[in-house]
Motif scaffolding. Structure first.
Motif, PDB file in Angstrom:
ATOM      1  N   PHE A  29      54.379  98.441  52.736  1.00 54.07           N
ATOM      2  CA  PHE A  29      53.311  97.463  53.281  1.00 54.07           C
ATOM      3  C   PHE A  29      53.945  96.233  53.064  1.00 54.07           C
ATOM      4  CE2 PHE A  29      49.347  94.849  53.142  1.00 54.07           C
ATOM      5  CZ  PHE A  29      49.175  94.908  54.229  1.00 54.07           C
ATOM      6  N   THR A  30      54.425  96.058  51.765  1.00 53.91           N
ATOM      7  CA  THR A  30      55.040  94.539  51.719  1.00 53.91           C
ATOM      8  C   THR A  30      56.303  94.383  52.447  1.00 53.91           C
ATOM      9  OG1 THR A  30      54.422  94.819  49.202  1.00 53.91           O
ATOM     10  CG2 THR A  30      55.994  93.070  49.913  1.00 53.91           C
ATOM     11  N   VAL A  31      57.334  95.312  52.835  1.00 60.47           N
ATOM     12  CA  VAL A  31      58.344  95.002  53.955  1.00 60.47           C
ATOM     13  C   VAL A  31      57.749  94.798  54.985  1.00 60.47           C
ATOM     14  CG1 VAL A  31      60.154  96.305  54.720  1.00 60.47           C
ATOM     15  CG2 VAL A  31      59.873  96.187  52.053  1.00 60.47           C
ATOM     16  N   ASN A  32      56.899  95.430  55.581  1.00 53.83           N
ATOM     17  CA  ASN A  32      56.167  95.549  56.629  1.00 53.83           C
ATOM     18  C   ASN A  32      55.699  93.831  56.843  1.00 53.83           C
ATOM     19  OD1 ASN A  32      55.317  95.994  59.492  1.00 53.83           O
ATOM     20  ND2 ASN A  32      53.535  96.948  58.718  1.00 53.83           N
ATOM     21  N   ILE A  33      54.888  93.327  56.074  1.00 50.91           N
ATOM     22  CA  ILE A  33      54.514  91.869  56.012  1.00 50.91           C
ATOM     23  C   ILE A  33      55.862  91.020  56.212  1.00 50.91           C
ATOM     24  CG2 ILE A  33      53.330  90.076  54.968  1.00 50.91           C
ATOM     25  CD1 ILE A  33      51.329  92.313  53.680  1.00 50.91           C
ATOM     26  N   ILE A  34      56.554  91.075  55.424  1.00 45.31           N
ATOM     27  CA  ILE A  34      57.797  90.379  55.463  1.00 45.31           C
ATOM     28  C   ILE A  34      58.731  90.232  56.721  1.00 45.31           C
ATOM     29  CG2 ILE A  34      59.962  89.966  54.169  1.00 45.31           C
ATOM     30  CD1 ILE A  34      58.607  90.684  51.517  1.00 45.31           C
ATOM     31  N   SER A  35      58.770  91.776  57.339  1.00 40.08           N
ATOM     32  CA  SER A  35      59.493  91.713  58.519  1.00 40.08           C
ATOM     33  C   SER A  35      58.810  91.066  59.621  1.00 40.08           C
ATOM     34  CB  SER A  35      59.863  93.071  58.727  1.00 40.08           C
ATOM     35  OG  SER A  35      58.708  94.080  58.856  1.00 40.08           O
ATOM     36  N   ILE A  36      57.521  91.318  59.577  1.00 37.90           N
ATOM     37  CA  ILE A  36      56.930  90.599  60.827  1.00 37.90           C
ATOM     38  C   ILE A  36      56.806  89.044  60.539  1.00 37.90           C
ATOM     39  CG2 ILE A  36      54.586  90.347  61.886  1.00 37.90           C
ATOM     40  CD1 ILE A  36      54.057  93.195  61.202  1.00 37.90           C
ATOM     41  N   MET A  37      56.539  88.729  59.517  1.00 34.87           N
ATOM     42  CA  MET A  37      56.445  87.087  59.188  1.00 34.87           C
ATOM     43  C   MET A  37      58.052  86.337  59.369  1.00 34.87           C
ATOM     44  SD  MET A  37      54.034  86.445  56.013  1.00 34.87           S
ATOM     45  CE  MET A  37      53.850  85.045  56.224  1.00 34.87           C
TER      46      MET A  37
END
Length: 90
Positions: A29-37
């Motif tokens: 989930f954290t990697v998903n947030i970082i990649s989207i941002m």
């Protein structure tokens, strides 16, 4: 090893495995947030950040797995009762 000790060992092992699953999905989930941002810069309108492509299922899985792991590692009395019962025919 006594039967009760073996049952508690199984319960604690399941709790540890669920904790590892929870950490894995939290990292996803954290990697998903970082990649989207990083790749989809949001337009900051009035200080609100919108992330329309954010996947929430790893967060829910992580939270559910964490709650189960806390139960298995801390309590687990109901599961212990189910595992320690012997069949009627035994």
């Amino acid at each position: 090893m006594e039967k009760e000790s073996a049952i508690w060992l199984v319960i604690r092992t399941i709790g540890l495995l669920l904790l590892l699953v929870s950490v894995f999905f939290a990292l996803e989930f954290t990697v998903n947030i970082i990649s989207i941002m990083m790749y989809e810069p949001s337009e900051a309108q009035s200080g609100i950040i919108r992330l329309p492509n954010l996947r929430w299922d790893p967060f829910y899985t992580s939270a559910f797995s964490f709650a189960l792991s806390v139960y298995f590692l801390s309590y687990g009395k109901a599961v212990f009762g189910w595992l320690s019962k012997e069949g009627k025919g035994a």
